[in-house]
Motif scaffolding. Sequence first.
Motif, PDB file in Angstrom:
ATOM      1  N   GLN A 190       0.831  -1.204   0.000  1.00 38.07           N
ATOM      2  CA  GLN A 190       0.000   0.000   0.000  1.00 38.07           C
ATOM      3  C   GLN A 190       0.865   1.254   0.000  1.00 38.07           C
ATOM      4  N   ALA A 191       1.994   1.207   0.704  1.00 32.21           N
ATOM      5  CA  ALA A 191       2.913   2.350   0.733  1.00 32.21           C
ATOM      6  C   ALA A 191       3.509   2.610  -0.646  1.00 32.21           C
ATOM      7  N   ILE A 192       3.851   1.535  -1.357  1.00 34.87           N
ATOM      8  CA  ILE A 192       4.378   1.667  -2.722  1.00 34.87           C
ATOM      9  C   ILE A 192       3.330   2.282  -3.630  1.00 34.87           C
ATOM     10  N   ALA A 193       2.106   1.772  -3.544  1.00 30.14           N
ATOM     11  CA  ALA A 193       1.017   2.287  -4.377  1.00 30.14           C
ATOM     12  C   ALA A 193       0.742   3.753  -4.064  1.00 30.14           C
ATOM     13  N   ASP A 194       0.673   4.102  -2.788  1.00 34.72           N
ATOM     14  CA  ASP A 194       0.384   5.484  -2.391  1.00 34.72           C
ATOM     15  C   ASP A 194       1.476   6.431  -2.876  1.00 34.72           C
ATOM     16  N   TYR A 195       2.722   5.990  -2.767  1.00 33.54           N
ATOM     17  CA  TYR A 195       3.835   6.853  -3.170  1.00 33.54           C
ATOM     18  C   TYR A 195       3.796   7.150  -4.663  1.00 33.54           C
ATOM     19  N   TYR A 196       3.680   6.113  -5.480  1.00 32.90           N
ATOM     20  CA  TYR A 196       3.760   6.313  -6.928  1.00 32.90           C
ATOM     21  C   TYR A 196       2.491   6.927  -7.504  1.00 32.90           C
ATOM     22  N   CYS A 197       1.340   6.611  -6.932  1.00 31.06           N
ATOM     23  CA  CYS A 197       0.094   7.182  -7.446  1.00 31.06           C
ATOM     24  C   CYS A 197      -0.051   8.655  -7.078  1.00 31.06           C
ATOM     25  N   ASP A 198       0.713   9.094  -6.092  1.00 28.88           N
ATOM     26  CA  ASP A 198       0.632  10.489  -5.661  1.00 28.88           C
ATOM     27  C   ASP A 198       1.870  11.293  -6.049  1.00 28.88           C
ATOM     28  N   TYR A 199       2.886  10.607  -6.620  1.00 33.73           N
ATOM     29  CA  TYR A 199       4.142  11.288  -6.945  1.00 33.73           C
ATOM     30  C   TYR A 199       3.938  12.335  -8.038  1.00 33.73           C
ATOM     31  N   GLN A 200       4.519  13.537  -7.832  1.00 33.73           N
ATOM     32  CA  GLN A 200       4.460  14.602  -8.820  1.00 33.73           C
ATOM     33  C   GLN A 200       5.870  15.023  -9.196  1.00 33.73           C
ATOM     34  N   TYR A 201       6.054  15.283 -10.473  1.00 31.12           N
ATOM     35  CA  TYR A 201       7.365  15.722 -10.933  1.00 31.12           C
ATOM     36  C   TYR A 201       7.707  17.064 -10.286  1.00 31.12           C
ATOM     37  N   PRO A 202       8.963  17.261  -9.912  1.00 26.10           N
ATOM     38  CA  PRO A 202       9.338  18.515  -9.254  1.00 26.10           C
ATOM     39  C   PRO A 202       9.178  19.718 -10.178  1.00 26.10           C
ATOM     40  N   ILE A 203       8.807  20.842  -9.601  1.00 21.87           N
ATOM     41  CA  ILE A 203       8.657  22.080 -10.348  1.00 21.87           C
ATOM     42  C   ILE A 203      10.027  22.616 -10.728  1.00 21.87           C
ATOM     43  N   VAL A 204      10.192  22.947 -12.002  1.00 15.30           N
ATOM     44  CA  VAL A 204      11.465  23.498 -12.496  1.00 15.30           C
ATOM     45  C   VAL A 204      11.302  25.011 -12.645  1.00 15.30           C
ATOM     46  N   PRO A 205      12.059  25.808 -11.900  1.00 18.62           N
ATOM     47  CA  PRO A 205      11.928  27.261 -11.994  1.00 18.62           C
ATOM     48  C   PRO A 205      12.406  27.790 -13.344  1.00 18.62           C
ATOM     49  N   ASN A 206      11.735  28.832 -13.826  1.00 17.44           N
ATOM     50  CA  ASN A 206      12.123  29.502 -15.074  1.00 17.44           C
ATOM     51  C   ASN A 206      12.141  28.545 -16.264  1.00 17.44           C
ATOM     52  N   ALA A 207      11.179  27.621 -16.287  1.00 21.64           N
ATOM     53  CA  ALA A 207      11.120  26.668 -17.393  1.00 21.64           C
ATOM     54  C   ALA A 207      10.693  27.376 -18.676  1.00 21.64           C
ATOM     55  N   ASP A 208      11.116  26.847 -19.828  1.00 24.76           N
ATOM     56  CA  ASP A 208      10.740  27.442 -21.102  1.00 24.76           C
ATOM     57  C   ASP A 208       9.268  27.152 -21.386  1.00 24.76           C
ATOM     58  N   LEU A 209       8.716  27.824 -22.387  1.00 26.66           N
ATOM     59  CA  LEU A 209       7.293  27.773 -22.674  1.00 26.66           C
ATOM     60  C   LEU A 209       6.797  26.356 -22.930  1.00 26.66           C
ATOM     61  N   ASP A 210       7.563  25.559 -23.696  1.00 28.29           N
ATOM     62  CA  ASP A 210       7.140  24.199 -24.001  1.00 28.29           C
ATOM     63  C   ASP A 210       7.133  23.328 -22.741  1.00 28.29           C
ATOM     64  N   SER A 211       8.186  23.449 -21.929  1.00 27.74           N
ATOM     65  CA  SER A 211       8.310  22.613 -20.743  1.00 27.74           C
ATOM     66  C   SER A 211       7.267  22.952 -19.686  1.00 27.74           C
ATOM     67  N   VAL A 212       6.914  24.236 -19.572  1.00 27.74           N
ATOM     68  CA  VAL A 212       6.001  24.648 -18.507  1.00 27.74           C
ATOM     69  C   VAL A 212       4.591  24.090 -18.706  1.00 27.74           C
ATOM     70  N   LEU A 213       4.280  23.620 -19.929  1.00 28.02           N
ATOM     71  CA  LEU A 213       2.986  22.976 -20.167  1.00 28.02           C
ATOM     72  C   LEU A 213       2.805  21.759 -19.272  1.00 28.02           C
ATOM     73  N   TYR A 214       3.919  21.092 -18.945  1.00 27.74           N
ATOM     74  CA  TYR A 214       3.835  19.898 -18.106  1.00 27.74           C
ATOM     75  C   TYR A 214       3.668  20.246 -16.641  1.00 27.74           C
ATOM     76  N   GLN A 215       3.903  21.511 -16.303  1.00 24.04           N
ATOM     77  CA  GLN A 215       3.775  21.942 -14.909  1.00 24.04           C
ATOM     78  C   GLN A 215       2.461  22.640 -14.630  1.00 24.04           C
ATOM     79  N   THR A 216       1.983  23.460 -15.576  1.00 19.79           N
ATOM     80  CA  THR A 216       0.793  24.251 -15.307  1.00 19.79           C
ATOM     81  C   THR A 216      -0.354  23.941 -16.272  1.00 19.79           C
TER      82      THR A 216
END
Length: 218
Positions: A190-216
């Motif tokens: 259950q801990a494995i499932a909870d971790y991966y199902c809730d995992y979010q990629y880290p926010i990259v500051p000052n990302a370019d326009l194409d990359s920021v689509l994956y964040q916002t």
Amino acid sequence: YLFGKTDLDWPQKNGHVSLKLENICKQNKLAEGPAHDAMVDVIATLELAKRLKKQTAMWDYATAYFNKAEDAKRFEALTPSFDFTDDFRDAVYVNSKLGYKNHCLAPMITLGQHKHYKNQMLLLRLDGEDLQKASVSEPDKHAWVMRKKLGEPGLLLPARERYFKHFPEARMQLAHENKQWLHDHPEVLQAIADYYCDYQYPIVPNADLDSVLYQTGF
């Protein structure tokens, strides 16, 4: 290649099958001309499709995986892994990322849908050598989890005996032992499932326009 019967001659490279169009075309003379020429590749692809479609039942079954609704339906129809919950299900995953030495196959337990990324399913490999070292405090350290989107490669097959023919006995034994260990340690699963199902990629500051689509998003 894995489960069908065709009149194709599957090319070998470095002791393993090669499923590159270039090699399949050359081995079976599907088209004439240099590889990677656009028209040659189109002709080779069409001829390959014609050969594969001769297996009508296999063709219809396999291509239905590229329909999101059908893929989701098949996902829900997988057999539950344990008798104490329906949250996890047994499957055989087909994906070239698993490597030709593994016949592009691995036994899996589904962990469910990602909580933040739509259309993303999480799969736990049962044949991981260090899986039994996983713990509640470090659920990601020894678990080998893969992501699959509905309607896209790879293909998630039900865990039926006929799909195990390419697995060596030692690998199947390891998967069986790991599954039993997860059964005996449901809190770790259950801990494995909870971790991966809730995992979010880290926010990259000052990302370019194409990359920021994956964040916002759009």
